[in-house]
Design a protein around this motif. Structure first.
Motif, short mmCIF file in Angstrom:
data_model
loop_
_atom_site.label_atom_id
_atom_site.label_comp_id
_atom_site.label_asym_id
_atom_site.label_seq_id
_atom_site.Cartn_x
_atom_site.Cartn_y
_atom_site.Cartn_z
N MET A 159 2.51 -2.58 15.64
CA MET A 159 2.88 -1.87 14.36
C MET A 159 4.30 -2.27 14.30
O MET A 159 5.32 -2.36 15.53
N ASN A 160 5.00 -2.31 13.07
CA ASN A 160 6.44 -2.96 12.78
C ASN A 160 7.22 -1.35 12.70
O ASN A 160 6.98 -0.60 11.83
N LYS A 161 8.04 -1.05 13.64
CA LYS A 161 8.88 0.00 13.57
C LYS A 161 9.75 0.28 12.29
O LYS A 161 10.00 1.36 12.02
N LYS A 162 9.96 -0.95 11.72
CA LYS A 162 10.79 -0.79 10.44
C LYS A 162 10.00 -0.04 9.62
O LYS A 162 10.92 0.76 8.73
N ILE A 163 8.89 0.17 9.48
CA ILE A 163 7.99 0.88 8.24
C ILE A 163 8.33 2.57 8.38
O ILE A 163 8.48 3.15 7.41
N LEU A 164 8.92 2.86 9.62
CA LEU A 164 9.11 4.20 9.88
C LEU A 164 10.31 4.38 9.29
O LEU A 164 10.47 5.86 8.99
N ASN A 165 11.16 3.74 8.82
CA ASN A 165 12.48 4.06 8.45
C ASN A 165 12.51 3.74 6.90
O ASN A 165 13.62 3.94 6.39
N VAL A 166 11.55 3.40 6.32
CA VAL A 166 11.46 3.07 4.79
C VAL A 166 11.66 4.33 4.03
O VAL A 166 11.13 5.55 4.29
N GLN A 167 12.31 4.13 2.86
CA GLN A 167 12.18 5.20 2.01
C GLN A 167 10.78 5.41 1.18
O GLN A 167 10.19 4.28 0.57
N HIS A 168 9.92 6.31 1.45
CA HIS A 168 8.59 6.15 1.32
C HIS A 168 8.39 5.94 -0.40
O HIS A 168 7.59 5.10 -0.48
N ALA A 169 8.54 6.71 -1.28
CA ALA A 169 8.36 6.49 -2.65
C ALA A 169 8.80 5.06 -3.13
O ALA A 169 8.15 4.39 -3.84
N GLU A 170 9.87 4.67 -2.63
CA GLU A 170 10.52 3.42 -3.17
C GLU A 170 9.73 2.15 -2.50
O GLU A 170 9.13 1.21 -3.23
N PHE A 171 9.09 2.27 -0.98
CA PHE A 171 8.46 1.27 -0.63
C PHE A 171 7.08 1.25 -1.17
O PHE A 171 6.46 0.27 -1.56
N LYS A 172 6.46 2.30 -1.70
CA LYS A 172 5.13 2.55 -1.99
C LYS A 172 5.18 1.80 -3.41
O LYS A 172 4.22 1.20 -3.93
N LYS A 173 5.94 1.87 -4.31
CA LYS A 173 6.37 1.38 -5.48
C LYS A 173 6.45 -0.35 -5.42
O LYS A 173 5.68 -0.95 -6.25
N LYS A 174 7.35 -0.76 -4.49
CA LYS A 174 7.26 -2.21 -4.22
C LYS A 174 5.82 -2.47 -3.53
O LYS A 174 5.42 -3.80 -3.98
N LEU A 175 5.12 -1.97 -2.88
CA LEU A 175 4.02 -2.37 -2.41
C LEU A 175 2.91 -2.56 -3.52
O LEU A 175 2.27 -3.48 -3.67
N LEU A 176 2.84 -1.46 -4.44
CA LEU A 176 1.96 -1.47 -5.50
C LEU A 176 2.18 -2.86 -6.60
O LEU A 176 1.53 -3.36 -6.96
N GLU A 177 3.51 -2.91 -6.70
CA GLU A 177 3.91 -4.25 -7.52
C GLU A 177 3.66 -5.40 -6.80
O GLU A 177 3.09 -6.56 -7.42
N ALA A 178 4.03 -5.68 -5.60
CA ALA A 178 3.59 -6.84 -4.91
C ALA A 178 1.94 -6.84 -4.90
O ALA A 178 1.46 -8.00 -5.19
N SER A 179 1.17 -5.82 -4.71
CA SER A 179 -0.13 -5.83 -4.65
C SER A 179 -0.71 -6.36 -6.20
O SER A 179 -1.59 -7.27 -6.09
N ILE A 180 -0.02 -5.90 -7.26
CA ILE A 180 -0.58 -6.30 -8.58
C ILE A 180 -0.32 -7.88 -8.72
O ILE A 180 -1.02 -8.59 -9.06
N LYS A 181 0.82 -8.39 -8.26
CA LYS A 181 1.39 -9.82 -8.48
C LYS A 181 0.30 -10.42 -7.48
O LYS A 181 -0.14 -11.54 -8.02
N LYS A 182 0.16 -10.10 -6.43
CA LYS A 182 -0.83 -10.94 -5.39
C LYS A 182 -2.30 -11.08 -5.94
O LYS A 182 -2.99 -11.92 -6.02
N HIS A 183 -2.62 -9.94 -6.45
CA HIS A 183 -4.15 -9.94 -7.10
C HIS A 183 -4.16 -10.53 -8.33
O HIS A 183 -5.09 -11.38 -8.55
N GLN A 184 -3.14 -10.58 -9.30
CA GLN A 184 -3.02 -11.56 -10.32
C GLN A 184 -3.11 -12.89 -9.93
O GLN A 184 -3.91 -13.78 -10.66
N SER A 185 -2.48 -13.28 -8.77
CA SER A 185 -2.64 -14.81 -8.49
C SER A 185 -3.94 -15.04 -7.96
O SER A 185 -4.49 -16.15 -8.25
N VAL A 186 -4.75 -14.24 -7.50
CA VAL A 186 -6.12 -14.49 -7.17
C VAL A 186 -7.17 -14.51 -8.26
O VAL A 186 -7.80 -15.31 -8.29
N ILE A 187 -6.86 -13.67 -9.17
CA ILE A 187 -7.45 -13.69 -10.49
C ILE A 187 -7.33 -15.11 -10.94
O ILE A 187 -8.43 -15.71 -11.69
#
Length: 161
Positions: free
Chosen positions: A1-29
């Motif tokens: 586990m990366n301890k860095k994740i325990l210190n992120v701003q939750h809502a902001e990090f989730k938004k970045k995760l979703l954006e990265a997920s969409i981008k990565k998934h579009q690349s697969v498609i």
């Protein structure tokens, strides 16, 4: 586990995760679609007068492979719809594991969204997890501090948001 994740701003990090997920998934498609075009592009270049039985066999095989990839594109498109539908509520913070949750365990980090290979956001590695996956079924509804097991691996939920 990366301890860095325990210190992120939750809502902001989730938004970045979703954006990265969409981008990565579009690349697969896009890769799947490119593969189909390459397979079928070869088939369309063949002159019908030159076609013999062995060539017909190759063409049939190419079409079958293209159809199989087409099924994967269809599945990926369904998952992309899920990702896009998550956008309005992505900043919601969860107290139990559900679609849109970031699940920080003692072993790895999960983003309950779509089947996405491990990827990195802000130096934090995360594994995209579909709600259809067997491991999700084991963690579904669990809360911070709860434990779950999957394939002889035991996990403790260290944080959840």
């Amino acid at each position: 586990m990366n301890k860095k994740i325990l210190n992120v701003q939750h809502a902001e990090f989730k938004k970045k995760l979703l954006e990265a997920s969409i981008k990565k998934h579009q690349s697969v498609i896009d890769d799947f679609k490119r593969s189909i075009k390459e397979l079928l592009g070869t088939e369309t270049k063949i002159n019908e007068d030159e076609m013999d039985m062995s060539q017909q066999s190759v063409n049939t095989e190419q079409i079958q492979r293209a159809n199989a990839i087409g099924d994967q594109v269809s599945f990926a498109n369904d998952e992309m719809t899920i990702l896009n539908n998550m956008m309005p509520s992505i900043e919601d913070i969860h107290d139990e594991v559900a679609l849109g949750s970031v699940v920080v365990t003692d072993k790895m980090n999960f983003f309950v969204s779509a089947s996405i290979e491990q990827f990195e956001v802000d130096g934090i590695e995360v594994f995209g997890l579909s709600t259809e996956s067997p491991i999700y079924q084991e963690m579904k509804g669990k809360k911070k501090g709860d434990k779950f097991s999957f394939k002889d691996h035991h996990y403790t939920i260290v944080d959840l948001f």
